[in-house]
Design a protein around this motif. Sequence first.
Motif, PDB file in Angstrom:
ATOM      1  N   PRO A  74      -0.024 -14.642   2.165  1.00 49.85           N
ATOM      2  CA  PRO A  74      -0.609 -13.924   1.026  1.00 49.85           C
ATOM      3  C   PRO A  74       0.364 -12.877   0.473  1.00 49.85           C
ATOM      4  O   PRO A  74       1.218 -12.359   1.190  1.00 49.85           O
ATOM      5  CB  PRO A  74      -1.842 -13.243   1.637  1.00 49.85           C
ATOM      6  N   GLU A  75       0.208 -12.558  -0.797  1.00 52.19           N
ATOM      7  CA  GLU A  75       1.099 -11.616  -1.476  1.00 52.19           C
ATOM      8  C   GLU A  75       1.135 -10.255  -0.777  1.00 52.19           C
ATOM      9  O   GLU A  75       2.156  -9.580  -0.768  1.00 52.19           O
ATOM     10  CB  GLU A  75       0.671 -11.458  -2.941  1.00 52.19           C
ATOM     11  N   ARG A  76       0.039  -9.856  -0.149  1.00 54.09           N
ATOM     12  CA  ARG A  76      -0.026  -8.546   0.507  1.00 54.09           C
ATOM     13  C   ARG A  76       0.749  -8.497   1.829  1.00 54.09           C
ATOM     14  O   ARG A  76       0.999  -7.432   2.375  1.00 54.09           O
ATOM     15  CB  ARG A  76      -1.486  -8.143   0.739  1.00 54.09           C
ATOM     16  N   VAL A  77       1.140  -9.669   2.352  1.00 54.86           N
ATOM     17  CA  VAL A  77       1.873  -9.766   3.617  1.00 54.86           C
ATOM     18  C   VAL A  77       3.370  -9.777   3.302  1.00 54.86           C
ATOM     19  O   VAL A  77       3.796 -10.388   2.329  1.00 54.86           O
ATOM     20  CB  VAL A  77       1.468 -11.065   4.365  1.00 54.86           C
ATOM     21  N   PRO A  78       4.191  -9.117   4.118  1.00 57.50           N
ATOM     22  CA  PRO A  78       5.633  -9.164   3.847  1.00 57.50           C
ATOM     23  C   PRO A  78       6.202 -10.564   4.083  1.00 57.50           C
ATOM     24  O   PRO A  78       5.627 -11.362   4.833  1.00 57.50           O
ATOM     25  CB  PRO A  78       6.229  -8.165   4.846  1.00 57.50           C
ATOM     26  N   ASN A  79       7.315 -10.869   3.427  1.00 57.44           N
ATOM     27  CA  ASN A  79       8.051 -12.088   3.760  1.00 57.44           C
ATOM     28  C   ASN A  79       8.418 -11.978   5.240  1.00 57.44           C
ATOM     29  O   ASN A  79       8.759 -10.891   5.715  1.00 57.44           O
ATOM     30  CB  ASN A  79       9.323 -12.190   2.921  1.00 57.44           C
TER      31      ASN A  79
END
Length: 149
Positions: A96-101
């Motif tokens: 998800p976008e909220r999780v870092p790469n």
Amino acid sequence: MGRVIAKIKLTNYGDQIVRDRGLTKNPPRTVDVEALVDTGATELALKPSVIRALGLESLQATRVSTAAGPLTIRRHGAVKIELMGRWGIFDVSEVPERVPNLLGQVPLEVLDLVVDCKRQRLIGNPEHGGVQNFEMYFWSLKRRKRLRR
């Protein structure tokens, strides 16, 4: 241990192949990103915005185990990772976008990098003198020749 962040260059490997074969003059799509080094993760996991910027092909939905329980995520086509003068080709999982790469254990193994916990950074594997090494176990060529006779 603290957080270890790696600055990595990512290239759409499909774009690179098409260019290398002379089928286009367009440069491959490339982005520079920061990724959290996560030795508890298995592979490279990228945010949807990074996946879109690279134009990666969606391959399939896959079940994964997470700290929050099992989830279904999308898997995407290959990228070339360049980091600390080393490179490798890896498929991508979507987070998800909220999780870092996330830079997981498989890319670290292939790139032959380890976490220096004391200094909170990545280093070349000291067991290999800091030089990238690939492990391949097979019979010696002498033995294989003897078996063919």
